[in-house]
Each structure stands twice: as C-alpha cells, then as structure tokens.
Design a protein around this motif. Sequence first.
Motif, PDB file in Angstrom:
ATOM      1  N   ALA A 315       0.808  -1.216   0.000  1.00  0.00           N
ATOM      2  CA  ALA A 315       0.000   0.000   0.000  1.00  0.00           C
ATOM      3  C   ALA A 315       0.839   1.262   0.000  1.00  0.00           C
ATOM      4  O   ALA A 315       0.297   2.360   0.107  1.00  0.00           O
ATOM      5  CB  ALA A 315      -0.933   0.003   1.214  1.00  0.00           C
ATOM      6  N   ALA A 316       2.156   1.143  -0.097  1.00  0.00           N
ATOM      7  CA  ALA A 316       3.037   2.304   0.033  1.00  0.00           C
ATOM      8  C   ALA A 316       3.878   2.502  -1.221  1.00  0.00           C
ATOM      9  O   ALA A 316       4.116   1.568  -1.990  1.00  0.00           O
ATOM     10  CB  ALA A 316       3.943   2.136   1.246  1.00  0.00           C
ATOM     11  N   ASN A 317       4.305   3.743  -1.408  1.00  0.00           N
ATOM     12  CA  ASN A 317       5.215   4.106  -2.490  1.00  0.00           C
ATOM     13  C   ASN A 317       6.278   5.044  -1.942  1.00  0.00           C
ATOM     14  O   ASN A 317       6.219   5.473  -0.782  1.00  0.00           O
ATOM     15  CB  ASN A 317       4.449   4.784  -3.639  1.00  0.00           C
ATOM     16  CG  ASN A 317       3.589   3.802  -4.414  1.00  0.00           C
ATOM     17  OD1 ASN A 317       4.070   2.782  -4.880  1.00  0.00           O
ATOM     18  ND2 ASN A 317       2.293   4.117  -4.548  1.00  0.00           N
ATOM     19  N   ARG A 318       7.235   5.386  -2.790  1.00  0.00           N
ATOM     20  CA  ARG A 318       8.274   6.358  -2.447  1.00  0.00           C
ATOM     21  C   ARG A 318       8.212   7.497  -3.465  1.00  0.00           C
ATOM     22  O   ARG A 318       8.095   7.249  -4.672  1.00  0.00           O
ATOM     23  CB  ARG A 318       9.663   5.713  -2.478  1.00  0.00           C
ATOM     24  CG  ARG A 318       9.882   4.658  -1.410  1.00  0.00           C
ATOM     25  CD  ARG A 318      10.178   5.280  -0.068  1.00  0.00           C
ATOM     26  NE  ARG A 318      10.346   4.271   0.984  1.00  0.00           N
ATOM     27  CZ  ARG A 318      10.602   4.565   2.240  1.00  0.00           C
ATOM     28  NH1 ARG A 318      10.722   5.831   2.623  1.00  0.00           N
ATOM     29  NH2 ARG A 318      10.738   3.609   3.135  1.00  0.00           N
ATOM     30  N   LEU A 324       8.291   8.034   2.240  1.00  0.00           N
ATOM     31  CA  LEU A 324       7.183   7.088   2.147  1.00  0.00           C
ATOM     32  C   LEU A 324       5.871   7.831   1.920  1.00  0.00           C
ATOM     33  O   LEU A 324       5.598   8.852   2.562  1.00  0.00           O
ATOM     34  CB  LEU A 324       7.101   6.267   3.437  1.00  0.00           C
ATOM     35  CG  LEU A 324       6.101   5.102   3.452  1.00  0.00           C
ATOM     36  CD1 LEU A 324       6.609   3.974   2.577  1.00  0.00           C
ATOM     37  CD2 LEU A 324       5.869   4.618   4.875  1.00  0.00           C
ATOM     38  N   THR A 325       5.042   7.338   0.986  1.00  0.00           N
ATOM     39  CA  THR A 325       3.720   7.911   0.731  1.00  0.00           C
ATOM     40  C   THR A 325       2.681   6.803   0.721  1.00  0.00           C
ATOM     41  O   THR A 325       2.984   5.658   0.382  1.00  0.00           O
ATOM     42  CB  THR A 325       3.673   8.664  -0.612  1.00  0.00           C
ATOM     43  OG1 THR A 325       3.894   7.726  -1.684  1.00  0.00           O
ATOM     44  CG2 THR A 325       4.719   9.759  -0.672  1.00  0.00           C
ATOM     45  N   ALA A 326       1.455   7.164   1.088  1.00  0.00           N
ATOM     46  CA  ALA A 326       0.342   6.217   1.064  1.00  0.00           C
ATOM     47  C   ALA A 326      -0.946   7.013   0.883  1.00  0.00           C
ATOM     48  O   ALA A 326      -1.015   8.204   1.209  1.00  0.00           O
ATOM     49  CB  ALA A 326       0.294   5.398   2.348  1.00  0.00           C
ATOM     50  N   ARG A 338      -0.728  10.995   1.783  1.00  0.00           N
ATOM     51  CA  ARG A 338       0.033  11.482   2.932  1.00  0.00           C
ATOM     52  C   ARG A 338       1.490  11.062   2.782  1.00  0.00           C
ATOM     53  O   ARG A 338       1.786   9.960   2.308  1.00  0.00           O
ATOM     54  CB  ARG A 338      -0.541  10.935   4.234  1.00  0.00           C
ATOM     55  CG  ARG A 338      -1.986  11.349   4.489  1.00  0.00           C
ATOM     56  CD  ARG A 338      -2.481  10.818   5.819  1.00  0.00           C
ATOM     57  NE  ARG A 338      -3.925  10.999   5.969  1.00  0.00           N
ATOM     58  CZ  ARG A 338      -4.612  10.576   7.021  1.00  0.00           C
ATOM     59  NH1 ARG A 338      -3.989   9.956   8.028  1.00  0.00           N
ATOM     60  NH2 ARG A 338      -5.928  10.765   7.075  1.00  0.00           N
ATOM     61  N   THR A 339       2.362  11.948   3.214  1.00  0.00           N
ATOM     62  CA  THR A 339       3.800  11.693   3.131  1.00  0.00           C
ATOM     63  C   THR A 339       4.366  11.561   4.540  1.00  0.00           C
ATOM     64  O   THR A 339       4.013  12.344   5.427  1.00  0.00           O
ATOM     65  CB  THR A 339       4.510  12.830   2.388  1.00  0.00           C
ATOM     66  OG1 THR A 339       3.933  12.957   1.078  1.00  0.00           O
ATOM     67  CG2 THR A 339       5.999  12.546   2.247  1.00  0.00           C
ATOM     68  N   ILE A 370      -6.583   5.649  -9.122  1.00  0.00           N
ATOM     69  CA  ILE A 370      -7.311   6.829  -8.646  1.00  0.00           C
ATOM     70  C   ILE A 370      -6.325   7.881  -8.164  1.00  0.00           C
ATOM     71  O   ILE A 370      -5.224   7.572  -7.723  1.00  0.00           O
ATOM     72  CB  ILE A 370      -8.285   6.461  -7.497  1.00  0.00           C
ATOM     73  CG1 ILE A 370      -7.537   5.727  -6.381  1.00  0.00           C
ATOM     74  CG2 ILE A 370      -9.449   5.640  -7.993  1.00  0.00           C
ATOM     75  CD1 ILE A 370      -8.407   5.383  -5.195  1.00  0.00           C
ATOM     76  N   GLY A 371      -6.738   9.136  -8.267  1.00  0.00           N
ATOM     77  CA  GLY A 371      -5.901  10.234  -7.842  1.00  0.00           C
ATOM     78  C   GLY A 371      -6.504  10.968  -6.668  1.00  0.00           C
ATOM     79  O   GLY A 371      -7.637  10.690  -6.236  1.00  0.00           O
ATOM     80  N   ASP A 372      -5.757  11.917  -6.152  1.00  0.00           N
ATOM     81  CA  ASP A 372      -6.235  12.701  -5.014  1.00  0.00           C
ATOM     82  C   ASP A 372      -7.512  13.445  -5.393  1.00  0.00           C
ATOM     83  O   ASP A 372      -7.651  13.962  -6.513  1.00  0.00           O
ATOM     84  CB  ASP A 372      -5.166  13.688  -4.581  1.00  0.00           C
ATOM     85  CG  ASP A 372      -4.021  12.994  -3.857  1.00  0.00           C
ATOM     86  OD1 ASP A 372      -4.082  11.770  -3.717  1.00  0.00           O
ATOM     87  OD2 ASP A 372      -3.071  13.695  -3.441  1.00  0.00           O
TER      88      ASP A 372
END
Length: 404
Positions: A315-318, A324-326, A338-339, A370-372
């Motif tokens: 569920a996370a990315n960089r 870290l972002t999710a 969120r970062t 999906i986007g923000d």
Amino acid sequence: MKRHFKLTTALLVLSAVLVGCNDSETAGKAPAGAGAGAERPPSPVSVVVMKKAEQPLTSLLPGRAAAFQVAEIRPRVSGIIKEIAFKEGNEVKEGTLLYKIEDDTYRAQVAQAEASLAKAEAGVPSAEANLARYERLVGSGATQIEFENAKVTLLQAKADVAEAKAALNAAQINLDLTEIHAPFEGVTSASNFSIGNVVTANQTDALTTLRRLDPIYIELTESSANLLRLKQAIAAGRMSDGDETADIKLTLEDGIEYPHVGKLDMSEMAVSETTGTYSIRAVFDNPDNLILPGMYVRATVTVGKENGYLIPQRAANRDARGELTAKFVNAEGVVETRTFAESAVSGNNWLVTEGIADGDKLIVDGFQWIGDGAPVAPVEATVDDKGFVVETPKAPETSPAAKP
C-alpha cells in the motif's frame, strides 16, 4: 404539372418542420436528472482501518552461511597412506577412521621401547639389593661414601625406568597416530591425497576437510549507522530494546522462507574500519543440510519494539525524495495522499508514528487507478501476515424479495 410539383415540395417542407418541433418538445420534456446520471459512481477500494499498537522493529540483513565446526585433517606422523576408509562427501560419525598410514616402522619403535623398559626395570632390583647391603655394613667395614653411591645408583636405575616408560608411551602415541579419526560428526570434502602418497607430520596441505553442518552459523552484517540510530531511539525512550532470544527468520537464495528459526549467538563488539559494519552471528538447526557453507541468505532480525501504525508494503510508495507515501480515504470520502518523513521496517510493513490517527482508512487495493480528490467507496479488508494477499470480507447474503 408545375403546380403539382410545387405543392408536393411545400408539403415535404411542412412535414420536416413539424417533425423538428415534435423532437424539440420531446427533448424539453426529458427528466432533469438525465445529465446527472452520466457522472461516474464512486470507485470501490479496499481499506484497512488504522490502529496504534506496539509493533516489532525488524531489520533485513545480508549474510553468509558458515559451518558450525571446521577441521582441516592433517597427519601428525610421517609415512605412506595405506588406506582411505571414508567415502568422500559423506557424513561420518565422531571417531570414524578416515586414513590409515603404514605403521611397520612405528610398531618397531614400540617394540624397541618395550625392550628398553624391560632392561631398565631389570636393573632396579640389583640396585635395591646393593643399597640394602651397604646400609647394613655402614659402621662395620663399609664407608659412608659407598652407602651414598649405592643410594645414587638406585635412583639412577629408577630414573632409567621412568625414561624408558616415557619413550614407550611416545612410541605408542606415534603408532596410534597412524590411524586418523574424525574429531567430530560432520561431512567430509574430497580427499586431496590418494593411497600410496607420502605425507609428513603437520604438513601444510590438508588431507581432507571436515565440516559440521547441523547446526549451522549464519554470519550477518549491519551498518554502524543503524546501530547508532537504534541506540539513540532506545535512550530517548521511543522504543524498547530487542530481546536477544528473539527468533531470526531466513530467506534463502531462491526466495523461499527457511522453515527453521534461529537464535542470536553473538555480536562483534567492534566495527570494521573498511566497511563500517559490525558482525552478528546466529545459529540455526539444519537437519536436512539444506543450508551449505558459503550460501547467501537474508535474515529478518527483530531489533526492538515501538508504538506506531503499520502500512503494508503493497500500500506504500516512495516519492522523488525517497519519502514514504500512502493514500487514505478522508472524512469526505475522497482520496488524499500522505507523506511520512520517517518510517521503519516491521516485517512486511512500514512502521510510522506520526501523520495517522486511530480509525483512519488506508487504501490497500485499488489505489493504482485513482488520484487525489477522487470520490471512493471504501470496503474494509484485511491483509495477511505476508502482506501480499488482501482478503475482503464477503457481503452478507440477502433473502430474495417476496413475490406479490
């Protein structure tokens, strides 16, 4: 005829005008909600409800396997190899005969030492009798000097016996060393010498190498920077120290998780000047000899515990800065990213301590498209221990509607 043509044309034009008016009226009477129906409904996404708890902090360390015991088998006496009694590459028990060296010369040395001992022992009774005789004659014909000389002669005879016994013992040891036995249970390597080869005592080249593989050592390396961060976190009270008896899990070169867990055996109290790392050694059961010395492995080691929230790795990315972002579903039901400036590893998850509150909904599946700001329909789900499979609870079955 011209009048008929003009009349037909006028009728056709009038029909077209009437049809257009009817279509306009029909469009005007269409429901006002038809345009709203064209909007896309919220996309369903799987979410996990966040809850703060004490979680283990883990570190993924590279390592190499090393034998629990290693012995390079060398001869302690010189001679010609007469027999190789083991099968190369097989397991042998402690005390198993490995090599036999020609022992004729050593048997002769034992016999010679036995004869020397017998000769020395034969001189003791004569010296004892001579001493007793001079002891009776002291003061009645024998001088004190003669008595002292007889005493010295007996002591020399006994010393000769002790020397002969020592020589016999040494000869027997050399004879016994013509048979080379396994010092412990293990697996042999290929033999470097053959029958008929001449070997010398304590030579440089080993006859073979014996390795004990069960249990087996795993030698791990950790950076000194991580060690300092860990100590600072413990000193600040943000986390508790790891238990030295905690289990250590291995992942083999093929990606398969090793079925046995290990224990910390020791850690080096010094940092390498060249690599900036320090060594950790763990011990694992290896009953099937699945792990062999020299194999590369990855170990998951528990280094402490900290209160925080778990974000599965799926569920996370960089972002571009490596942070870290999710993605989460906020109170309005739309997506927000969120970062997290700081994060740590906890098994197959990232552990964060800030930026999340109890009850927040983390998107674990479906966020790729999906986007923000996009409206979504969250569906609660769970993630398994490995952090890969999302299990979405099934919706309760409804009974069919009653027929009128």
